[in-house]
Write an enzyme that holds these catalytic residues in place. Structure first.
Site, PDB file in Angstrom:
ATOM      1  N   ASP A 130     -33.627  15.374  -3.013  1.00 48.98           N
ATOM      2  CA  ASP A 130     -32.640  15.930  -2.080  1.00 48.98           C
ATOM      3  C   ASP A 130     -33.220  17.185  -1.421  1.00 48.98           C
ATOM      4  O   ASP A 130     -34.122  17.822  -1.966  1.00 48.98           O
ATOM      5  CB  ASP A 130     -31.376  16.358  -2.833  1.00 48.98           C
ATOM      6  N   MET A 131     -32.670  17.559  -0.267  1.00 43.72           N
ATOM      7  CA  MET A 131     -33.112  18.807   0.368  1.00 43.72           C
ATOM      8  C   MET A 131     -32.050  19.876   0.160  1.00 43.72           C
ATOM      9  O   MET A 131     -30.873  19.655   0.411  1.00 43.72           O
ATOM     10  CB  MET A 131     -33.368  18.590   1.865  1.00 43.72           C
ATOM     11  N   GLN A 160     -32.900  17.408   7.376  1.00 38.69           N
ATOM     12  CA  GLN A 160     -31.589  17.850   7.881  1.00 38.69           C
ATOM     13  C   GLN A 160     -31.664  18.097   9.398  1.00 38.69           C
ATOM     14  O   GLN A 160     -32.493  18.892   9.852  1.00 38.69           O
ATOM     15  CB  GLN A 160     -31.206  19.160   7.179  1.00 38.69           C
ATOM     16  N   ARG A 181     -34.487  10.280   4.092  1.00 39.24           N
ATOM     17  CA  ARG A 181     -33.035  10.190   4.299  1.00 39.24           C
ATOM     18  C   ARG A 181     -32.700  11.238   5.358  1.00 39.24           C
ATOM     19  O   ARG A 181     -33.027  12.420   5.182  1.00 39.24           O
ATOM     20  CB  ARG A 181     -32.273  10.505   3.019  1.00 39.24           C
ATOM     21  N   GLY A 185     -27.093  18.199   7.139  1.00 39.62           N
ATOM     22  CA  GLY A 185     -27.402  19.437   6.413  1.00 39.62           C
ATOM     23  C   GLY A 185     -26.133  20.094   5.927  1.00 39.62           C
ATOM     24  O   GLY A 185     -25.151  20.184   6.673  1.00 39.62           O
ATOM     25  N   ARG A 285     -19.071  22.021  -1.407  1.00 36.97           N
ATOM     26  CA  ARG A 285     -19.761  21.674  -0.152  1.00 36.97           C
ATOM     27  C   ARG A 285     -19.053  20.514   0.540  1.00 36.97           C
ATOM     28  O   ARG A 285     -19.015  20.437   1.765  1.00 36.97           O
ATOM     29  CB  ARG A 285     -21.238  21.330  -0.409  1.00 36.97           C
ATOM     30  N   ARG A 286     -18.438  19.608  -0.251  1.00 34.37           N
ATOM     31  CA  ARG A 286     -17.685  18.496   0.369  1.00 34.37           C
ATOM     32  C   ARG A 286     -16.437  19.035   1.070  1.00 34.37           C
ATOM     33  O   ARG A 286     -16.058  18.555   2.120  1.00 34.37           O
ATOM     34  CB  ARG A 286     -17.291  17.444  -0.672  1.00 34.37           C
TER      35      ARG A 286
HETATM   36  P1  FDA Z   1     -19.726  15.464   9.920  1.00 35.43           P
HETATM   37  O1  FDA Z   1     -19.734  16.566   8.902  1.00 35.43           O
HETATM   38  O2  FDA Z   1     -19.877  15.823  11.347  1.00 35.43           O
HETATM   39  O3  FDA Z   1     -18.419  14.632   9.700  1.00 35.43           O
HETATM   40  C1  FDA Z   1     -18.074  13.557  10.537  1.00 35.43           C
HETATM   41  C2  FDA Z   1     -16.823  12.889   9.995  1.00 35.43           C
HETATM   42  O4  FDA Z   1     -17.147  12.271   8.754  1.00 35.43           O
HETATM   43  C3  FDA Z   1     -15.669  13.840   9.665  1.00 35.43           C
HETATM   44  O5  FDA Z   1     -14.870  14.091  10.784  1.00 35.43           O
HETATM   45  C4  FDA Z   1     -14.950  13.054   8.584  1.00 35.43           C
HETATM   46  O6  FDA Z   1     -14.170  12.060   9.154  1.00 35.43           O
HETATM   47  C5  FDA Z   1     -16.079  12.410   7.837  1.00 35.43           C
HETATM   48  N1  FDA Z   1     -16.537  13.270   6.720  1.00 35.43           N
HETATM   49  C6  FDA Z   1     -17.683  14.000   6.640  1.00 35.43           C
HETATM   50  N2  FDA Z   1     -17.773  14.642   5.471  1.00 35.43           N
HETATM   51  C7  FDA Z   1     -16.652  14.325   4.790  1.00 35.43           C
HETATM   52  C8  FDA Z   1     -16.158  14.673   3.518  1.00 35.43           C
HETATM   53  N3  FDA Z   1     -16.818  15.493   2.693  1.00 35.43           N
HETATM   54  N4  FDA Z   1     -14.955  14.159   3.152  1.00 35.43           N
HETATM   55  C9  FDA Z   1     -14.279  13.319   3.954  1.00 35.43           C
HETATM   56  N5  FDA Z   1     -14.697  12.960   5.181  1.00 35.43           N
HETATM   57  C10 FDA Z   1     -15.862  13.445   5.591  1.00 35.43           C
HETATM   58  N6  FDA Z   1     -27.128  17.462   2.760  1.00 35.43           N
HETATM   59  C11 FDA Z   1     -28.193  18.246   2.472  1.00 35.43           C
HETATM   60  O7  FDA Z   1     -28.272  19.381   2.959  1.00 35.43           O
HETATM   61  N7  FDA Z   1     -29.166  17.794   1.631  1.00 35.43           N
HETATM   62  C12 FDA Z   1     -29.148  16.537   1.091  1.00 35.43           C
HETATM   63  O8  FDA Z   1     -30.057  16.162   0.351  1.00 35.43           O
HETATM   64  C13 FDA Z   1     -28.031  15.703   1.411  1.00 35.43           C
HETATM   65  N8  FDA Z   1     -27.936  14.448   0.915  1.00 35.43           N
HETATM   66  C14 FDA Z   1     -26.940  13.608   1.371  1.00 35.43           C
HETATM   67  C15 FDA Z   1     -26.914  12.274   0.978  1.00 35.43           C
HETATM   68  C16 FDA Z   1     -25.986  11.409   1.524  1.00 35.43           C
HETATM   69  C17 FDA Z   1     -25.994   9.972   1.123  1.00 35.43           C
HETATM   70  C18 FDA Z   1     -25.034  11.887   2.475  1.00 35.43           C
HETATM   71  C19 FDA Z   1     -24.047  10.969   3.108  1.00 35.43           C
HETATM   72  C20 FDA Z   1     -25.030  13.205   2.820  1.00 35.43           C
HETATM   73  C21 FDA Z   1     -25.966  14.083   2.268  1.00 35.43           C
HETATM   74  N9  FDA Z   1     -25.948  15.427   2.601  1.00 35.43           N
HETATM   75  C22 FDA Z   1     -27.028  16.209   2.255  1.00 35.43           C
HETATM   76  C23 FDA Z   1     -24.759  16.031   3.258  1.00 35.43           C
HETATM   77  C24 FDA Z   1     -24.901  16.054   4.761  1.00 35.43           C
HETATM   78  O9  FDA Z   1     -25.873  16.991   5.134  1.00 35.43           O
HETATM   79  C25 FDA Z   1     -23.579  16.433   5.443  1.00 35.43           C
HETATM   80  O10 FDA Z   1     -23.184  17.695   5.016  1.00 35.43           O
HETATM   81  C26 FDA Z   1     -22.446  15.440   5.189  1.00 35.43           C
HETATM   82  O11 FDA Z   1     -22.902  14.133   5.155  1.00 35.43           O
HETATM   83  C27 FDA Z   1     -21.401  15.549   6.307  1.00 35.43           C
HETATM   84  O12 FDA Z   1     -21.978  15.222   7.516  1.00 35.43           O
HETATM   85  P2  FDA Z   1     -21.617  13.879   8.349  1.00 35.43           P
HETATM   86  O13 FDA Z   1     -22.900  13.325   8.859  1.00 35.43           O
HETATM   87  O14 FDA Z   1     -20.841  12.974   7.507  1.00 35.43           O
HETATM   88  O15 FDA Z   1     -20.851  14.369   9.634  1.00 35.43           O
END
Ligand code: FDA
Length: 304
Positions: A130-131, A160, A181, A185, A285-286
């Site tokens: 992971d990053m 990211q 991946r 971010g 963070r979520r």
């Molecule tokens: P964005 O945040 O713009 O959200 C778009 C839409 O998606 C929202 O309007 C909502 O509908 C939905 N959504 C997004 N997050 C949600 C949540 N928590 N609960 C409910 N709905 C949500 N980051 C990092 O810095 N290092 C890493 O190694 C990883 N690894 C990683 C693995 C995987 C499999 C995923 C999916 C994500 C990561 N991340 C991560 C987290 C990533 O950087 C980012 O913070 C989240 O995925 C949220 O970004 P979105 O691309 O979903 O879009």
């Protein structure tokens, strides 16, 4: 504003100790965390596999402060890798370098992670690093690059799209044949290093996704953003890219409807499944990503 409040709270140690120790905290976190024990994450993985979804398993924890803690964390990953092989799960593992002792010395972390990559290779699976925040970006990429030379195709990294440097990083990693991946971010970064505006993060995400999908290497497009997913699907159609040459990735408990729809539409989907007692920073963070989750969790809590 709310995003940075939740990210600051994610680093608050007293609140963390209180939350992780409380029954209420554990109950609330269960929306995004598959359980406290290994058996629970394995059952969650089996359920995902039955629905045609692959998994990446994450034993929660970060920034350990002693070598013993790092070795203990690695021990849990070794158990996971054994279980993946024994139960023939469609799963790999995701690990954070600060959980493997990165803050105590890069040599220690590399030695521990090398053991995990070797084990993943023997188990016929893969280890994703992971990053974390930007102080670790360069060291993480360099370490994965060294490990990939030893075990080609068995280790990958995360890039990211909020960081300005990411396109250059992707070009280097693709040149070395390393699986990536792509995500937006999740940490608090200064404007000198990262796009402050969501629209720029999104535009960069699309640019980077296109470079990845043209590379001929199997990458993960990690997002729940329907606009990013639609842009990926459109690019795949236009460029006649094989759907089996990449996968979408999402987090456990987030947009389960979309996960299942993508599987139905013939795309590969992998879900990131975290488990363990150290769930607090991950959980916060979520909430930072979608502050509306607080209302959502509260509503479900009182409904149950
Ligand atoms: P964005 O945040 O713009 O959200 C778009 C839409 O998606 C929202 O309007 C909502 O509908 C939905 N959504 C997004 N997050 C949600 C949540 N928590 N609960 C409910 N709905 C949500 N980051 C990092 O810095 N290092 C890493 O190694 C990883 N690894 C990683 C693995 C995987 C499999 C995923 C999916 C994500 C990561 N991340 C991560 C987290 C990533 O950087 C980012 O913070 C989240 O995925 C949220 O970004 P979105 O691309 O979903 O879009």
């Amino acid at each position: 504003m709310l995003r940075s409040t939740f990210i600051s709270l994610s680093q608050n140690q007293p609140l963390r100790r209180f939350s992780e120790g409380s029954t209420l905290g554990r109950r609330v976190s269960s929306r995004f965390v598959a359980g406290m024990e290994i058996e629970e994450v394995l059952e969650a993985t089996e359920a995902l596999n039955r629905a045609g979804i692959a998994a990446t398993l994450d034993s929660l924890g970060e920034n350990v402060s002693t070598p013993e803690e790092a070795q203990h964390s690695a021990g849990i990953y070794h158990q996971l890798l054994d279980a993946i092989a024994e139960r023939r799960l469609n799963a790999n593992a995701s690990v954070k370098l600060t959980q493997m002792g990165m803050d105590l010395g890069e040599g220690l972390a590399e030695q521990i992670v090398a053991g995990l990559v070797e084990h993943a290779a023997m188990a016929g699976t893969f280890l994703r690093v992971d990053m974390e925040g930007s102080p670790y970006t360069q060291a993480t990429i360099d370490m994965v690059s060294r490990l990939h030379k030893q075990w080609p195709g068995r280790v990958g990294v995360v890039i990211q799209s909020y960081l300005y440097r990411s396109q250059a990083d992707i070009e280097r990693l693709i040149g070395e044949g390393i699986r990536i991946r792509l995500c937006k971010g999740a940490y608090q970064e200064p404007a000198e290093l990262a796009y402050p505006e969501k629209k720029d993060v999104d535009a960069n995400y699309i640019r980077l996704m296109q470079i990845l999908l043209k590379s001929g290497i199997f990458h993960g497009i990690a997002t729940h953003d329907e606009a990013m997913i639609a842009a990926t699907q459109q690019f795949v159609r236009e460029q006649k890219i094989d759907r089996s040459s990449f996968e979408f990735q999402m987090l456990y408990g987030v947009r389960r409807d979309l996960q299942r729809q993508l599987v139905k539409d013939g795309y590969g989907v992998r879900v990131y499944v975290p488990f363990g007692t150290e769930w607090y920073p991950y959980f916060m963070r979520r909430l930072a990503e979608r502050p509306a989750n607080v209302l959502f969790l509260a509503k479900n809590f009182f409904r149950n």
